[in-house]
Each structure stands twice: as structure tokens, then as C-alpha cells.
Scaffold this motif. Structure first.
Motif, PDB file in Angstrom:
ATOM      1  N   GLN A  37      -3.296  50.617  77.036  1.00  0.00           N
ATOM      2  CA  GLN A  37      -3.611  50.732  78.466  1.00  0.00           C
ATOM      3  C   GLN A  37      -3.996  49.377  79.062  1.00  0.00           C
ATOM      4  O   GLN A  37      -3.620  49.052  80.192  1.00  0.00           O
ATOM      5  CB  GLN A  37      -4.739  51.735  78.678  1.00  0.00           C
ATOM      6  CG  GLN A  37      -5.024  52.018  80.162  1.00  0.00           C
ATOM      7  CD  GLN A  37      -6.229  52.915  80.360  1.00  0.00           C
ATOM      8  OE1 GLN A  37      -7.259  52.718  79.724  1.00  0.00           O
ATOM      9  NE2 GLN A  37      -6.099  53.896  81.225  1.00  0.00           N
ATOM     10  N   GLY A  42      -1.722  51.872  83.581  1.00  0.00           N
ATOM     11  CA  GLY A  42      -1.488  53.308  83.663  1.00  0.00           C
ATOM     12  C   GLY A  42      -2.740  54.116  83.405  1.00  0.00           C
ATOM     13  O   GLY A  42      -3.694  53.648  82.791  1.00  0.00           O
ATOM     14  N   SER A  43      -2.723  55.358  83.893  1.00  0.00           N
ATOM     15  CA  SER A  43      -3.839  56.267  83.670  1.00  0.00           C
ATOM     16  C   SER A  43      -3.659  56.981  82.332  1.00  0.00           C
ATOM     17  O   SER A  43      -2.588  56.931  81.724  1.00  0.00           O
ATOM     18  CB  SER A  43      -3.905  57.309  84.788  1.00  0.00           C
ATOM     19  OG  SER A  43      -2.773  58.168  84.733  1.00  0.00           O
ATOM     20  N   TYR A  44      -4.715  57.669  81.883  1.00  0.00           N
ATOM     21  CA  TYR A  44      -4.599  58.419  80.637  1.00  0.00           C
ATOM     22  C   TYR A  44      -3.632  59.592  80.786  1.00  0.00           C
ATOM     23  O   TYR A  44      -3.006  60.014  79.811  1.00  0.00           O
ATOM     24  CB  TYR A  44      -5.973  58.902  80.178  1.00  0.00           C
ATOM     25  CG  TYR A  44      -6.789  57.811  79.525  1.00  0.00           C
ATOM     26  CD1 TYR A  44      -6.300  57.143  78.404  1.00  0.00           C
ATOM     27  CD2 TYR A  44      -8.031  57.435  80.023  1.00  0.00           C
ATOM     28  CE1 TYR A  44      -7.037  56.137  77.800  1.00  0.00           C
ATOM     29  CE2 TYR A  44      -8.780  56.425  79.424  1.00  0.00           C
ATOM     30  CZ  TYR A  44      -8.278  55.781  78.316  1.00  0.00           C
ATOM     31  OH  TYR A  44      -9.004  54.779  77.717  1.00  0.00           O
ATOM     32  N   GLY A  45      -3.520  60.098  82.005  1.00  0.00           N
ATOM     33  CA  GLY A  45      -2.530  61.145  82.247  1.00  0.00           C
ATOM     34  C   GLY A  45      -1.117  60.629  82.019  1.00  0.00           C
ATOM     35  O   GLY A  45      -0.286  61.285  81.390  1.00  0.00           O
ATOM     36  N   GLN A  46      -0.824  59.420  82.530  1.00  0.00           N
ATOM     37  CA  GLN A  46       0.498  58.817  82.342  1.00  0.00           C
ATOM     38  C   GLN A  46       0.750  58.471  80.879  1.00  0.00           C
ATOM     39  O   GLN A  46       1.846  58.693  80.355  1.00  0.00           O
ATOM     40  CB  GLN A  46       0.610  57.560  83.211  1.00  0.00           C
ATOM     41  CG  GLN A  46       0.639  57.838  84.698  1.00  0.00           C
ATOM     42  CD  GLN A  46       0.534  56.560  85.523  1.00  0.00           C
ATOM     43  OE1 GLN A  46      -0.209  55.640  85.183  1.00  0.00           O
ATOM     44  NE2 GLN A  46       1.290  56.511  86.613  1.00  0.00           N
ATOM     45  N   SER A 251     -14.699  55.481  76.353  1.00  0.00           N
ATOM     46  CA  SER A 251     -15.281  55.667  77.693  1.00  0.00           C
ATOM     47  C   SER A 251     -16.794  55.850  77.636  1.00  0.00           C
ATOM     48  O   SER A 251     -17.500  55.556  78.599  1.00  0.00           O
ATOM     49  CB  SER A 251     -14.634  56.878  78.392  1.00  0.00           C
ATOM     50  OG  SER A 251     -15.088  58.100  77.808  1.00  0.00           O
ATOM     51  N   GLU A 371      -7.391  64.602  83.744  1.00  0.00           N
ATOM     52  CA  GLU A 371      -7.356  64.065  85.102  1.00  0.00           C
ATOM     53  C   GLU A 371      -8.289  64.843  86.038  1.00  0.00           C
ATOM     54  O   GLU A 371      -8.894  64.272  86.947  1.00  0.00           O
ATOM     55  CB  GLU A 371      -5.924  64.102  85.651  1.00  0.00           C
ATOM     56  CG  GLU A 371      -4.962  63.151  84.958  1.00  0.00           C
ATOM     57  CD  GLU A 371      -5.321  61.693  85.195  1.00  0.00           C
ATOM     58  OE1 GLU A 371      -5.737  61.354  86.316  1.00  0.00           O
ATOM     59  OE2 GLU A 371      -5.186  60.890  84.251  1.00  0.00           O
TER      60      GLU A 371
END
Length: 412
Positions: A37, A42-46, A251, A371
């Protein structure tokens, strides 16, 4: 050549290949996610979608394998050799990705190749083992996946720490080189043992006729339907946990060294899982045995809901000990006990397709939950799938007992 004990060079090299097939090629992605990442964005969803792409490839591989085996019945060893070599090379290729599109393409190919390799390596290796010891042999092979998890966790300081932005690339290159070596070793061991046999024309025609009944056999509620649907829900549950556990720990500010040790702890516990699970399924070849491991795994997932690092670690260790390697090895062992040798590879590929379908759905649902509700809730959602898998495994055990499945003829 005759069959061997569970401890032989073929199962050893097969286990080393599973380090690559499971631990490196598939599950290392979750470990490297924070590093990827930082470099690709990008997001964790992507990023979860890229995990889904990998398992779409896995599903395509399983669906292609059955007709491939039917078409080239005497080329199983050749197909496996090329697949395993290419798998190592594609790991190296994925390390060179510069954007999402490239990485997604590599992840798709890796998924496709790992699906084919999973079935063929197990099928070839099981042919070399005495029937009474195939549960133990399966456990020894699957524990290679746990070893892969353990080793991947040791890379954490170089793949998660922001000071090593490109660490995940170097790790994947190293894993790919190891994969090529393991592929060569397994091929040499199987050639030396003379494991692979070439069927006669009569046997090939018989296989073609009986393979028509494979789907009816697997989808029959009185035979294997509950088992393979349990495998489906396990695939969905475990992949959500393994995809988002590390991002959740990062996180929360968990140091990269501790994060890696937690990941390695799952793999270390899984080393015992392979041995314990193999012994258990040989002694108690029942869906109840499988259901027990899945139930304990469900309990382990809930450790993350406590917001306590100790309970999270204990839960992760419990998953590694009883429900990471156990479901695949027990499912493959249960199928191996009750399905004729010549139908096993085809049946296993179909069962693996159910497993792959679960792995496709899991990251999609998990990504949506992450998300909307955050990483903690997303990881915890894997318990729902695991609980359903445990229930279905229990129903399979009940069906076994009521109808004495092992004593029924294959054509019934």
C-alpha cells in the motif's frame, strides 16, 4: 513401484512445495499488504480486490484442471513440473509490479498456477503412500503451508517497516527462487520413486465413463455435499482473517517485529496442526473431527474483538493450531478414503473449486465490511463463515454415521 510410509522423500519435497504454493504465493500477500500500500497506494478495499483476483485465478485453475487431466491422463507429472516451475517464476515477476494492473495480472496467474499445483502435488504424493498413512502424509504436506506462514512473518521487519519500502519486492524474489528449487526437487523425487503410472487404454476409457458420475457423487447430500460446502465456507472465512489481520495490527500501532511474530506464531502453531490433524483424521475419519477444529477456530477469531493484544495472539495461535491447515488436509484425506484412486484428482479439483469460490467471495465481503465498519469488525466477520463451515462439517459427520458412507459402493 509400491507405496511407501508417510515419511519419504516425495512427501518431504511436496511439503517444501506447499511452503510456496500456500505460504508464499497466496498468504504472503496479506503479510505484505501494508508495504504494498505504501508503494502502490490504494485503500484496503481496493487491495482486497487484488486478493479476490488471485482467487479468481485459483478458481479458473481448478476448473481447467479436470478437463486437462482427462485429456492428458498420462501427462500429470509433466503438467505438474511446468506448473510448479512457473509458479516460482511468477512470484519473481510479481515483485517487479509498478501498478495495480500489473500486480493484479501476476496475482491472477499465481492463483491459477497454485490451484493446479495444489491438486497435482497432493495427488502425485498420495499415490506414493500406503492408504493407512495418507492422513499423516497429508498433514506433513499441508504443514508446509504453515512453515511458509512462519517464514513470511520473519520478513516483517523488512516488509512492513516504512524504512524498507521495497522490502516486499526482495522477499517475493527470494520466495520465487526457493519455489523453483522446490519444484526441481519434487520432480526428481517422484521420478526416482517411480510414483507416476501410465494408464492403459482400457483404464482411460473406464475413467472417462466413471468421471461422468463425479459431480453427482460430490453434490449428493447423502455423500459429499455437506463436506465440500463446508470447504467453501471455510475458504471464505479463513481468507478474510488472513487478508486483514496484519493491516488491523498495523493500524493499531503494533510494532512490525511483534506483528511479524504474531504471523509467524500462526505458522508455528500450524506445524503442530498438520501432525495433529493428520493423526486425528486417520484415527477418527469423520466430519465430526473436522467440525471440532472449525469450531475452535471460530472461537479463536473472537480474540480480536477484545481489543487486547494478548487475546488476539492467543486466538491467532488457536487458529493456527486447529483450523488453518486442518480443514484442507482433513477434507482431502476424507475424499481420499472414500473415492477411487483414478477419480481422486478430478474430485479434489472440484472440491478445490468450491474452496476457491469461497476465497473469492470472502475478500469482497470482507473489503466491504472493512470500508463500512473498520478493520476490526472486518476481521471478526470471518467467524460467521467459520461457524457455518463447522455446522456443515458436523452434518457431514452425521450423514457418515447414518448411511455408513465408507461402506457404500462408488456407483450408488
Amino acid at each position: 513401484m509400491g507405496t511407501k510410509s508417510a515419511f519419504n522423500w516425495v512427501t518431504l519435497w511436496a511439503s517444501l512445495l506447499f511452503v510456496v504454493i500456500l505460504g508464499f504465493s497466496r498468504l504472503s500477500y496479506g503479510m505484505f499488504l501494508p508495504g504494498i500500500q505504501r508503494v502502490l497506494g490504494g485503500s484496503y478495499g481496493q487491495l482486497g480486490i487484488l486478493g479476490t483476483v488471485n482467487f479468481i485465478g485459483y478458481l479458473v485453475g481448478t476448473l481447467c484442471l479436470s478437463p486437462l487431466i482427462s485429456r492428458f491422463t498420462d501427462r500429470k507429472q509433466v503438467i505438474n513440473r511446468m506448473t510448479c516451475l512457473l509458479l516460482g517464476l511468477t512470484l519473481i515477476g510479481s515483485a517487479l509490479s509498478d501498478d495495480f494492473t500489473q500486480l493484479g495480472l501476476w496475482r491472477f496467474i499465481i492463483g491459477l498456477l497454485s490451484a493446479i499445483a495444489t491438486v497435482l502435488v497432493l495427488s502425485i504424493a498420495m499415490d506414493a503412500v500406503r492408504p493407512a498413512e495418507r492422513g499423516v502424509a497429508s498433514g506433513l504436506i499441508w504443514l508446509g503451508g504453515s512453515a511458509g506462514i512462519l517464514v513470511t512473518g520473519l520478513f516483517a521487519p523488512f516488509t512492513i517497516d516504512p524504512l524498507h519500502l521495497q522490502g516486499w519486492r526482495y522477499a517475493w524474489v527470494t520466495m520465487g527462487v526457493f519455489g523453483v528449487i522446490a519444484a526441481i526437487g519434487f520432480d526428481f523425487a517422484t521420478r526416482k520413486r517411480g510414483v507416476v503410472t501410465i494408464p492403459s487404454q482400457t483404464e482411460s476409457k473406464l475413467r472417462d465413463r466413471e468421471s461422468e458420475n463425479v459431480y453427482r457423487l460430490l453434490l449428493n447430500p447423502k455423500r459429499f455435499l455437506f463436506l465440500i460446502t463446508s470447504y467453501f465456507f471455510f475458504g471464505a472465512g479463513y481468507i478474510v482473517y488472513f487478508t486483514f489481520l496484519i493491516p488491523y495490527l498495523v493500524s493499531k500501532g503494533t510494532p512490525s517485529l511483534y506483528t511479524g511474530l504474531i504471523w509467524s506464531g500462526i505458522g508455528f502453531a500450524g506445524l503442530f496442526n498438520g501432525w495433529i490433524g493428520g493423526k486425528a483424521i486417520d484415527r477418527w475419519p469423520s466430519g465430526y473431527t473436522l467440525a471440532l477444529g472449525l469450531t475452535l477456530g471460530t472461537i479463536g477469531v473472537f480474540g480480536i474483538t477484545t481489543n487486547n493484544l494478548l487475546f488476539t495472539v492467543l486466538g491467532a495461535s488457536l487458529i493456527g493450531l486447529v483450523s488453518f491447515i486442518t480443514p484442507p488436509l482433513m477434507t482431502t484425506a476424507l475424499l481420499r478414503r472414500d473415492i477411487p484412486d483414478h477419480l481422486y484428482a478430478v474430485c479434489l479439483s472440484i472440491a478445490t473449486a468450491f474452496f476457491a469460490s469461497g476465497q473469492i467471495i470472502g475478500p469482497i465481503i470482507g473489503g466491504i465490511v472493512v470500508e463500512r465498519h473498520g478493520l476490526q469488525f472486518g476481521v471478526a466477520s470471518s467467524a460467521i463463515f467459520m461457524a457455518i463451515a463447522a455446522l456443515l462439517a458436523g452434518l457431514y459427520g452425521l450423514q457418515q454415521r447414518k448411511l455408513e458412507v465408507r461402506d457404500l459402493p462408488i456407483s450408488s
